[in-house]
Scaffold this motif. Structure first.
Motif, PDB file in Angstrom:
ATOM      1  N   GLN A  78      15.749   5.715   3.332  1.00 28.28           N
ATOM      2  CA  GLN A  78      15.204   5.899   4.651  1.00 28.28           C
ATOM      3  C   GLN A  78      14.313   4.624   4.955  1.00 28.28           C
ATOM      4  O   GLN A  78      13.925   3.857   3.898  1.00 28.28           O
ATOM      5  CB  GLN A  78      14.202   7.165   4.442  1.00 28.28           C
ATOM      6  CG  GLN A  78      14.667   8.354   4.247  1.00 28.28           C
ATOM      7  CD  GLN A  78      13.698   9.380   4.199  1.00 28.28           C
ATOM      8  OE1 GLN A  78      12.875   9.762   4.904  1.00 28.28           O
ATOM      9  NE2 GLN A  78      13.655  10.028   2.845  1.00 28.28           N
ATOM     10  N   HIS A  79      13.902   4.325   6.066  1.00 28.96           N
ATOM     11  CA  HIS A  79      13.175   3.172   6.417  1.00 28.96           C
ATOM     12  C   HIS A  79      11.824   3.383   6.935  1.00 28.96           C
ATOM     13  O   HIS A  79      11.566   4.236   7.651  1.00 28.96           O
ATOM     14  CB  HIS A  79      14.023   2.694   7.642  1.00 28.96           C
ATOM     15  CG  HIS A  79      13.560   1.464   8.414  1.00 28.96           C
ATOM     16  ND1 HIS A  79      13.668   0.968   9.625  1.00 28.96           N
ATOM     17  CD2 HIS A  79      12.767   0.259   7.800  1.00 28.96           C
ATOM     18  CE1 HIS A  79      13.118  -0.289  10.019  1.00 28.96           C
ATOM     19  NE2 HIS A  79      12.529  -0.563   8.859  1.00 28.96           N
ATOM     20  N   VAL A  80      10.833   2.478   6.408  1.00 29.29           N
ATOM     21  CA  VAL A  80       9.611   2.257   6.936  1.00 29.29           C
ATOM     22  C   VAL A  80       9.092   1.151   7.390  1.00 29.29           C
ATOM     23  O   VAL A  80       9.770  -0.031   6.919  1.00 29.29           O
ATOM     24  CB  VAL A  80       8.509   2.616   5.814  1.00 29.29           C
ATOM     25  CG1 VAL A  80       7.197   2.955   6.126  1.00 29.29           C
ATOM     26  CG2 VAL A  80       9.189   4.088   4.978  1.00 29.29           C
ATOM     27  N   SER A  81       8.361   0.941   8.440  1.00 27.93           N
ATOM     28  CA  SER A  81       8.109  -0.388   8.872  1.00 27.93           C
ATOM     29  C   SER A  81       6.625  -0.243   9.296  1.00 27.93           C
ATOM     30  O   SER A  81       6.094   0.755   9.929  1.00 27.93           O
ATOM     31  CB  SER A  81       8.821  -0.801  10.425  1.00 27.93           C
ATOM     32  OG  SER A  81       8.723  -1.838  10.817  1.00 27.93           O
TER      33      SER A  81
ATOM     34  N   GLY B  48       0.812  -1.335   0.233  1.00 24.94           N
ATOM     35  CA  GLY B  48      -0.039  -0.107  -0.007  1.00 24.94           C
ATOM     36  C   GLY B  48       0.821   1.200   0.043  1.00 24.94           C
ATOM     37  O   GLY B  48       0.349   2.064  -0.647  1.00 24.94           O
ATOM     38  N   TRP B  49       2.242   1.445   0.421  1.00 22.95           N
ATOM     39  CA  TRP B  49       2.863   2.310   0.486  1.00 22.95           C
ATOM     40  C   TRP B  49       3.699   2.741  -0.866  1.00 22.95           C
ATOM     41  O   TRP B  49       3.845   3.932  -0.881  1.00 22.95           O
ATOM     42  CB  TRP B  49       3.889   1.904   1.662  1.00 22.95           C
ATOM     43  CG  TRP B  49       4.879   3.117   1.806  1.00 22.95           C
ATOM     44  CD1 TRP B  49       4.709   4.337   2.901  1.00 22.95           C
ATOM     45  CD2 TRP B  49       6.276   3.402   0.882  1.00 22.95           C
ATOM     46  NE1 TRP B  49       6.026   5.075   2.625  1.00 22.95           N
ATOM     47  CE2 TRP B  49       6.702   4.762   1.438  1.00 22.95           C
ATOM     48  CE3 TRP B  49       6.619   3.113  -0.229  1.00 22.95           C
ATOM     49  CZ2 TRP B  49       7.938   5.490   0.878  1.00 22.95           C
ATOM     50  CZ3 TRP B  49       7.643   3.606  -0.676  1.00 22.95           C
ATOM     51  CH2 TRP B  49       8.401   4.745  -0.177  1.00 22.95           C
ATOM     52  N   LEU B  50       3.847   1.666  -1.628  1.00 18.29           N
ATOM     53  CA  LEU B  50       4.369   1.890  -2.947  1.00 18.29           C
ATOM     54  C   LEU B  50       3.482   2.915  -3.585  1.00 18.29           C
ATOM     55  O   LEU B  50       2.437   2.807  -3.776  1.00 18.29           O
ATOM     56  CB  LEU B  50       4.523   0.544  -3.684  1.00 18.29           C
ATOM     57  CG  LEU B  50       5.554  -0.389  -2.851  1.00 18.29           C
ATOM     58  CD1 LEU B  50       5.321  -1.895  -3.667  1.00 18.29           C
ATOM     59  CD2 LEU B  50       6.974   0.224  -2.748  1.00 18.29           C
ATOM     60  N   PRO B  51       4.297   3.604  -4.496  1.00 11.61           N
ATOM     61  CA  PRO B  51       3.752   4.731  -5.657  1.00 11.61           C
ATOM     62  C   PRO B  51       2.645   3.818  -6.467  1.00 11.61           C
ATOM     63  O   PRO B  51       2.880   2.750  -6.751  1.00 11.61           O
ATOM     64  CB  PRO B  51       4.696   5.087  -6.395  1.00 11.61           C
ATOM     65  CG  PRO B  51       5.962   5.256  -5.496  1.00 11.61           C
ATOM     66  CD  PRO B  51       5.653   3.811  -4.797  1.00 11.61           C
ATOM     67  N   CYS B  52       1.502   4.650  -6.473  1.00 12.16           N
ATOM     68  CA  CYS B  52       0.233   3.856  -7.396  1.00 12.16           C
ATOM     69  C   CYS B  52      -0.029   4.941  -8.475  1.00 12.16           C
ATOM     70  O   CYS B  52       0.138   6.047  -8.458  1.00 12.16           O
ATOM     71  CB  CYS B  52      -0.933   3.610  -6.487  1.00 12.16           C
ATOM     72  SG  CYS B  52      -1.927   2.362  -7.001  1.00 12.16           S
ATOM     73  N   GLY B  53      -0.513   4.185  -9.638  1.00 10.15           N
ATOM     74  CA  GLY B  53      -1.109   5.308 -10.633  1.00 10.15           C
ATOM     75  C   GLY B  53       0.209   5.827 -11.321  1.00 10.15           C
ATOM     76  O   GLY B  53      -0.012   6.837 -12.154  1.00 10.15           O
ATOM     77  N   VAL B  54       1.255   5.224 -11.145  1.00 14.01           N
ATOM     78  CA  VAL B  54       2.571   5.695 -12.103  1.00 14.01           C
ATOM     79  C   VAL B  54       2.503   4.935 -13.512  1.00 14.01           C
ATOM     80  O   VAL B  54       1.811   4.204 -13.955  1.00 14.01           O
ATOM     81  CB  VAL B  54       3.721   5.403 -11.392  1.00 14.01           C
ATOM     82  CG1 VAL B  54       3.638   6.101 -10.094  1.00 14.01           C
ATOM     83  CG2 VAL B  54       4.108   3.992 -11.037  1.00 14.01           C
ATOM     84  N   ASP B  55       3.625   5.705 -14.248  1.00 15.88           N
ATOM     85  CA  ASP B  55       3.527   5.063 -15.633  1.00 15.88           C
ATOM     86  C   ASP B  55       4.222   3.609 -15.912  1.00 15.88           C
ATOM     87  O   ASP B  55       3.894   2.738 -16.173  1.00 15.88           O
ATOM     88  CB  ASP B  55       3.989   5.940 -16.650  1.00 15.88           C
ATOM     89  CG  ASP B  55       3.924   5.759 -17.983  1.00 15.88           C
ATOM     90  OD1 ASP B  55       2.846   5.124 -18.425  1.00 15.88           O
ATOM     91  OD2 ASP B  55       5.094   6.051 -18.796  1.00 15.88           O
TER      92      ASP B  55
ATOM     93  N   ASP C 199       9.050  -4.348   6.278  1.00 12.19           N
ATOM     94  CA  ASP C 199       9.938  -3.276   6.251  1.00 12.19           C
ATOM     95  C   ASP C 199      10.299  -2.876   4.884  1.00 12.19           C
ATOM     96  O   ASP C 199      10.316  -4.081   3.922  1.00 12.19           O
ATOM     97  CB  ASP C 199      11.194  -3.617   7.210  1.00 12.19           C
ATOM     98  CG  ASP C 199      11.198  -3.819   8.572  1.00 12.19           C
ATOM     99  OD1 ASP C 199      10.822  -2.753   9.383  1.00 12.19           O
ATOM    100  OD2 ASP C 199      10.805  -4.754   8.718  1.00 12.19           O
ATOM    101  N   LEU C 200      10.649  -1.566   4.686  1.00  7.20           N
ATOM    102  CA  LEU C 200      10.993  -1.441   3.393  1.00  7.20           C
ATOM    103  C   LEU C 200      12.093  -0.057   3.526  1.00  7.20           C
ATOM    104  O   LEU C 200      11.808   0.627   4.471  1.00  7.20           O
ATOM    105  CB  LEU C 200      10.016  -0.928   2.537  1.00  7.20           C
ATOM    106  CG  LEU C 200       9.040   0.334   2.349  1.00  7.20           C
ATOM    107  CD1 LEU C 200       9.688   1.685   1.979  1.00  7.20           C
ATOM    108  CD2 LEU C 200       7.912  -0.272   1.630  1.00  7.20           C
TER     109      LEU C 200
ATOM    110  N   PRO D 288      14.660  10.826 -12.396  1.00 11.50           N
ATOM    111  CA  PRO D 288      14.836  11.664 -11.380  1.00 11.50           C
ATOM    112  C   PRO D 288      13.438  12.156 -10.627  1.00 11.50           C
ATOM    113  O   PRO D 288      12.569  12.041 -11.707  1.00 11.50           O
ATOM    114  CB  PRO D 288      15.476  13.068 -12.025  1.00 11.50           C
ATOM    115  CG  PRO D 288      16.246  12.675 -13.264  1.00 11.50           C
ATOM    116  CD  PRO D 288      15.213  11.221 -13.729  1.00 11.50           C
ATOM    117  N   GLY D 289      13.398  12.014  -9.479  1.00 11.49           N
ATOM    118  CA  GLY D 289      12.047  12.294  -8.722  1.00 11.49           C
ATOM    119  C   GLY D 289      11.307  10.931  -8.500  1.00 11.49           C
ATOM    120  O   GLY D 289      10.400  10.947  -7.928  1.00 11.49           O
ATOM    121  N   GLY D 290      11.693   9.697  -9.139  1.00 11.81           N
ATOM    122  CA  GLY D 290      11.245   8.635  -9.040  1.00 11.81           C
ATOM    123  C   GLY D 290      11.713   7.968  -7.621  1.00 11.81           C
ATOM    124  O   GLY D 290      12.443   8.510  -7.039  1.00 11.81           O
ATOM    125  N   CYS D 291      11.347   6.658  -7.397  1.00 14.30           N
ATOM    126  CA  CYS D 291      11.515   6.245  -5.924  1.00 14.30           C
ATOM    127  C   CYS D 291      12.113   4.797  -6.422  1.00 14.30           C
ATOM    128  O   CYS D 291      11.944   4.171  -7.288  1.00 14.30           O
ATOM    129  CB  CYS D 291      10.328   5.880  -5.442  1.00 14.30           C
ATOM    130  SG  CYS D 291      10.304   5.233  -3.967  1.00 14.30           S
TER     131      CYS D 291
END
Ligand SMILES: C[S@@+](CC[C@H](N)C(=O)[O-])C[C@H]1O[C@@H](n2cnc3c(N)ncnc32)[C@H](O)[C@@H]1O
Length: 257
Positions: free
Chosen positions: A196-199, A72-79, A249-250, A175-178
């Protein structure tokens, strides 16, 4: 500890150096180190598993589901999304709806074949391409993705990513991507490189297909936990029982725009 680092003597015992012939020269160059004996090298044993018993690996990965917060955290609706080390699609299948185009890169032919089979059943409208490649040699153009992601695949060791692999993931990301590393095994190594870390909290269990599956797979992959799994008598086994940190974690970096 990620699944590929779990100290399973039983997994190492399944293979011998006589099995190394299954690797292509470029795989052998990355994966065969030291004395080349899988009985002394669990990471090498995992690479043999992917090629010699891919369905067994898929049964395990299908049981070890990701925390929904991670996806759910990952970018959505991207190309464009690129996943590296896609395996049999634990993450890939979740990514299908999140981008207009998805490229799944996977070096092991038997895993690509299982992934292709799952994709064929998923009716994704030609949005997904599966390619051969390695972290340090991605068959993709510079700046060609909005999200470049790996799940339970990237490590700091050169054969499984390392400095060259991280640089390749960042080269492919615009650039600007993840760039995101899911279920990372060396957070401090990634933090030193600007990640950076997210859990995501909450109890997590491995959802085996059946109690019999839980016992059979634990005896191979988590032998120390097999007795406790028998005592619990359930198909659902908390990650702590297996001695494995859950996939909650990511680590990520948004590239300078
Ligand atoms: C533990 S599996 C994870 C597979 C999948 N991402 C998942 O979460 O189920 C590790 C994956 O990394 C792949 N892999 C290993 N070395 C690699 C490399 N140098 N470049 C790209 N992928 C690699 C393996 O073939 C395998 O598919």
């Amino acid at each position: 500890m990620t699944e590929a680092e779990a100290p399973s003597r039983e997994l190492r015992r399944r293979y011998t150096s006589a099995d190394l012939g299954v690797f292509t020269p470029e795989e052998a160059r990355r994966f065969v180190q030291g004395d080349g004996d899988p009985q002394n090298d669990v990471v090498l044993a995992w690479e043999l598993l992917y090629r010699l018993e891919p369905e067994l690996y898929d049964r395990l990965a299908s049981a070890e589901r990701l925390h929904p917060g991670v996806v759910g955290w990952l970018p959505c609706g991207v190309d464009r999304i690129v996943e590296v080390g896609a395996g049999t699609g634990r993450l890939t299948m979740e990514l299908i709806g999140r981008g207009r185009h998805l490229v799944a890169v996977e070096p092991a032919l038997p895993l690509r074949q299982i992934l292709e089979r799952k994709l064929a059943a998923a009716n994704h409208g030609n949005r997904v391409r599966v390619l051969h490649g390695f972290f340090d040699q991605l068959p993709l153009a510079d700046d060609s993705a909005d999200l470049v992601v790996a799940c339970s695949a990237f490590t700091p060791s050169p054969g499984h990513g390392g400095e060259a692999g991280l640089a390749e993931m960042e080269r492919v990301c615009r650039p600007g991507g993840c760039v995101a590393i899911i279920w990372p095994n060396h957070l401090s190594w990634l933090a030193a490189r600007g990640y950076q870390h997210v859990s995501f909290p909450g109890p997590m269990s491995v959802e085996f297909g059946s109690y019999a599956d839980a016992v059979e797979l634990a005896e191979i992959f988590y032998a120390k936990a097999a007795g406790e799994i028998r005592r619990l008598g359930e198909r659902s086994v908390p990650f702590e029982v297996l001695g494995l940190n859950p996939p909650r974690d990511l680590a990520f970096k948004v590239l300078a725009g």
